[in-house]
Design an enzyme around this catalytic site. Structure first.
Site, PDB file in Angstrom:
ATOM      1  N   SER A   4       0.842  -1.202   0.000  1.00 15.74           N
ATOM      2  CA  SER A   4       0.000   0.000   0.000  1.00 15.74           C
ATOM      3  C   SER A   4       0.882   1.260   0.000  1.00 15.74           C
ATOM      4  O   SER A   4       1.681   1.433  -0.926  1.00 15.74           O
ATOM      5  CB  SER A   4      -0.954  -0.047   1.197  1.00 15.74           C
ATOM      6  OG  SER A   4      -1.972   0.906   1.088  1.00 15.74           O
ATOM      7  N   HIS A  55      -7.293  -5.781  -1.236  1.00 13.08           N
ATOM      8  CA  HIS A  55      -6.072  -5.007  -1.027  1.00 13.08           C
ATOM      9  C   HIS A  55      -4.991  -5.947  -0.534  1.00 13.08           C
ATOM     10  O   HIS A  55      -5.043  -6.437   0.586  1.00 13.08           O
ATOM     11  CB  HIS A  55      -6.357  -3.910  -0.002  1.00 13.08           C
ATOM     12  CG  HIS A  55      -5.295  -2.864   0.098  1.00 13.08           C
ATOM     13  ND1 HIS A  55      -4.784  -2.194  -1.000  1.00 13.08           N
ATOM     14  CD2 HIS A  55      -4.653  -2.349   1.176  1.00 13.08           C
ATOM     15  CE1 HIS A  55      -3.889  -1.311  -0.596  1.00 13.08           C
ATOM     16  NE2 HIS A  55      -3.786  -1.389   0.709  1.00 13.08           N
ATOM     17  N   ASP A  58      -8.898  -3.217  -6.557  1.00  9.73           N
ATOM     18  CA  ASP A  58      -8.369  -2.858  -5.244  1.00  9.73           C
ATOM     19  C   ASP A  58      -9.130  -1.638  -4.732  1.00  9.73           C
ATOM     20  O   ASP A  58      -9.172  -0.602  -5.399  1.00  9.73           O
ATOM     21  CB  ASP A  58      -6.876  -2.541  -5.356  1.00  9.73           C
ATOM     22  CG  ASP A  58      -6.199  -2.380  -4.002  1.00  9.73           C
ATOM     23  OD1 ASP A  58      -6.764  -1.677  -3.137  1.00  9.73           O
ATOM     24  OD2 ASP A  58      -5.108  -2.938  -3.815  1.00  9.73           O
TER      25      ASP A  58
END
Length: 490
Positions: free
Chosen positions: A194, A437, A408
């Protein structure tokens, strides 16, 4: 591409490690980690000035004779807790060859928890307004701007206010290189998830010759967390939500959320509108939308989300643990997050910009666009960025592997494609046909996970960009689910 940031050389790696490993802080309840402090400059433009401490952790190689080097991790954020992340990954199912080849290295980034923590001294109720509320009209944008301005004032008047301008992605990348040098390593390998993909990209740009094998999982665009990334959360929600709607419709007899995906989607809007008018159990419509977005990060959280919806449909109070946590190191995490998001880039100051964006995104992405296009505290942040943002460079070794889901909810595919283009031939990308994710974590998609493991363990990277088909995955183990639950906050 040109490098627009100030590049400050770090010292060359020492002949051997100077890190003095010992016990971890008392609130890290494990005997399997070793910890140490590494001293770094607060301001790299004045490296002989004030110093701060970065807390680092290690899971040593299980077979020192096979040890290749060190593998650093960042779980995301900005502001994610990093000390226990390597151990959590190992316990969740990292294969034995990775545990043998690397010392797994975690760290709390500067400003977070054990690494010279900062604070904006916020009240618990303010934690829910960092990401702005859903705005239905221009007046609600103005109201969000006032709330953000108050948060900015508190950050500016807090005891750690003088430190906040130096809590940035570029400085955290420089800290990583100081960690590398203290460990006595000429190069580091890295796994970032991320926001950690942007941090890894910045490191690979500032220090290309000090990178070994770099994996970026669930990839932000090349500008990190700027206003565009904020608005893209709504695009990610729009991409991902149909997976939950389809899942729920197939289980309507169990949850009663709708017999078709269209009915489930209609119930989402009805519940959000109902909670806008009559909040329940601490949830208003904005928090309901935010909780739904968070709980679609992983398919394994769908049952929990469906149960939360059930309580609202039945006019019941949700469980107390449904609300986000306001305890632990949350003050340092939020202050760090704001410092990075507001300090890496200069955000627009005019409220009319956000009012215009809200109108656009509410129409384009009705599930969440009225919130993610709204005003962050960055619009009134007390300081401007201390240096230009780092521009990703295609100059350097070809050793980056990007892995990305097609749907995502946090880092949509469009940003990953932009980062892939920015790095050019330095990168390869594995795209996985699934929602959620995270790709290179145990229990998710075996094709994506194996691509990550193969690269880190053997250096084998796809010769060209690769596509992985959707898979029906087994339920995660308790350890894997615990890790996935923690990562939802990042």
């Amino acid at each position: 591409m040109a490098l627009a940031a100030i590049v400050i050389p770090a010292p060359a790696a020492s002949a051997k490690s100077t890190v003095d490993w010992g016990q971890c802080p008392n609130d890290i309840p494990t005997a399997f980690l070793q910890c140490a402090a590494v001293e770094v400059p607060l301001d790299y433009q004045h490296p002989d000035g004030k110093k701060i401490s970065i807390e680092v952790s290690r899971v040593p190689s299980t077979e020192p004779a096979k040890r290749r080097g060190v593998l650093l991790f960042n779980p995301g954020g900005p502001g994610g807790l990093g000390l226990t992340f390597p151990l959590e990954l190992a316990q969740a199912g990292l294969p034995a060859n990775l545990l043998a080849e690397y010392d797994l290295i975690g760290f709390d980034p500067r400003g977070v928890d054990h690494s010279s923590p900062v604070s904006c001294e916020l009240k618990p109720e303010q934690f829910y307004t960092i990401v702005p509320k859903y705005a239905h009209n221009p007046a609600e944008v103005t109201k969000a701007a006032e709330s953000g301005k108050q948060i900015s004032r508190q950050c500016a008047s807090a005891a750690s206010s003088a430190v906040l301008p130096y809590i940035s992605t570029a400085n955290t990348a420089r800290d990583m290189d100081r960690i590398r040098a203290a460990l006595g390593e000429p190069k580091i390998s890295y796994f970032g998830l991320s926001y950690g993909t942007y941090l890894g990209g910045v490191y690979a740009t500032l220090f290309p010759d000090r990178t070994d094998r770099i994996v970026l999982d669930s990839v932000l665009g090349p500008d990190g967390y700027d206003i565009t990334a904020s608005r893209r959360f709504a695009e990610g929600m729009q991409d991902r939500f149909p997976d939950f709607a389809k899942w729920s419709a197939a289980r309507n007899s169990s949850y009663g959320l709708g017999a078709t995906p269209a009915e489930v989607t209609a119930n989402y809007f009805q519940l959000a509108d109902k909670l806008d008018r009559h909040p329940a159990g601490g949830f208003d419509g904005s928090l309901f939308r935010s909780a739904t977005h968070s709980l679609i990060y992983q398919t394994s959280a769908f049952p929990r989300l469906a149960q939360l919806w059930q309580t609202f449909l039945a006019n019941q109070e949700p469980p107390a643990d449904s609300l986000p946590s306001t305890g632990g190191p949350i003050q340092s995490q939020i202050a760090t997050m704001l410092s990075v998001v507001c300090g890496d880039h200069a955000w627009p100051r005019l409220i009319s910009t956000y009012q215009r964006n809200v109108v656009q995104d509410r129409a384009a992405y009705p599930l969440l666009g009225g919130a993610t296009a709204n005003v962050w505290p960055c619009a009134s942040w007390p300081t401007r960025p201390i240096e230009p943002p780092v521009e990703f460079s295609d100059q350097g070794p070809s050793n980056l592997l990007l892995v990305q889901n097609t749907r995502d909810p946090a880092t949509p595919l469009v940003g990953a494609l932009e980062t892939r283009e920015a790095f050019g031939e330095r990168a390869r990308m594995v795209t996985v046909d699934q929602g959620g994710h995270g790709v290179g974590l145990p229990s998710l998609n075996s094709c994506g996970f194996n691509a990550v493991v193969d690269y880190l363990a053997t250096g084998t990277r796809p010769a060209t960009d690769k596509f992985c088909a959707a898979e029906a995955n087994a339920a995660p183990t308790p350890q894997q689910q615990q890790l996935l639950d923690r990562l939802r906050q990042y």
